[in-house]
Motif scaffolding. Structure first.
Motif: not given
Ligand code: MG
Length: 291
Positions: A116-135
């Motif tokens: 909607v805002h034409s914001v490019i998703i340029a990358g990131g990181d994935l991990a497996s944990t007990e509880r969900i979190c994001c940054d």
């Protein structure tokens, strides 16, 4: 201990080490975004990063799409507060293996808003944990030297908010759904109109206005707040996550429709907020305040 105390002590340590600014960083810790000034450029770049944790910022029972939407909204709103146009983002996401469906729904909500805002998703990181979190980190662009700052209020300025307050607090207490919208267009519009001082309302106007006043070395007298339909005065004053913009201007000319004057900036103890003449304690959301 409050969140602001912690931030100040971290900032002081960075200053002692000589790493609070420099290398093109002209605004460091303490505003909605950091500001990087590329040498010789016509634009400044702004950066912000925001975490969300299961059980703190959202519950597992909530719609994963809505959580994804909110995760990006928080950072887009910080860009809006600077008057910047968001350019690209990174998303780091950690979740339990069995929550793969949840993660995909989260990403649907997140990427839908990014598009909607034409914001490019340029990358990131994935991990497996007990509880969900994001940054989520967002980089935005603003004409050189034109970013709106928390520290730019002037005594005598009129204080405005971009909409009614208490919407998110009311929704939380009544179990209703409220989808916050980052005021990106309005932020750019205010910047173009010459507004110098703004921030976004993430933690409640009683806390956030105190932060703006502290950053500007001034006080404020709050005379009125526009209360969302069905909300209480307390929800409007202290409720977080409305993501409206708070800004100050030396005159009322050219203030966009839908914005409400709520008081004035004045000389006084830095960070002091009066409501109808009485001191208003910051009672908005704080991760570290002891109750
Ligand atoms: Mg903010």
């Amino acid at each position: 201990l409050t969140e602001d105390d912690l931030i100040r002590s971290f900032q002081a340590q960075a200053r002692r080490l000589g790493i609070a600014s420099g290398n093109g960083v002209v605004q460091g810790i303490g505003d909605d975004c950091a500001i990087f000034r590329p040498p010789g450029g016509r634009s400044d770049l702004v950066f912000t990063t925001d975490m969300m944790h299961e059980g703190v910022h959202f519950r597992l029972g909530e719609s994963a799409r809505a959580v994804g939407h909110k995760a990006l909204t928080r950072s887009l709103s910080d860009c809006a507060a600077m008057g910047a146009r968001p350019l690209f983002c990174t998303l780091s996401l950690a979740f339990p293996k069995e929550a793969e469906r949840w993660a995909k729904d989260f990403y649907n909500g997140f990427s839908r808003l990014a598009s909607v805002h034409s914001v490019i998703i340029a990358g990131g990181d994935l991990a497996s944990t007990e509880r969900i979190c994001c940054d989520v980190a967002v980089c935005g662009q603003v004409p050189r030297g034109k970013a709106m700052l928390r520290s730019a209020a002037v005594a005598g300025d009129t204080i405005y908010v971009s909409g009614t307050l208490g919407k998110a607090a009311l929704a939380l207490e009544s179990g209703r759904r409220f989808v916050p919208q980052a005021r990106v267009q309005l932020g750019e519009q205010l910047r173009d109109a010459g507004v110098r001082c703004a921030m976004d309302l993430s933690d409640g106007v009683s806390s956030d206005l105190a932060r703006l006043c502290k950053a500007s070395g001034l006080a404020a007298n709050l005379t009125d707040v526009p209360i969302a339909r069905g909300a209480t005065l307390a929800q409007a004053l202290h409720g977080g996550e409305d993501y409206e913009l708070l800004f100050t201007v030396p005159h009322s000319r050219g203030v966009p429709k839908g914005c409400h004057a709520i008081g004035h900036i004045m000389e006084g103890r830095a960070g002091l907020v009066l409501f109808r003449g009485e001191p208003l304690a910051p009672q908005g959301w704080d991760h570290f305040r002891s109750q």
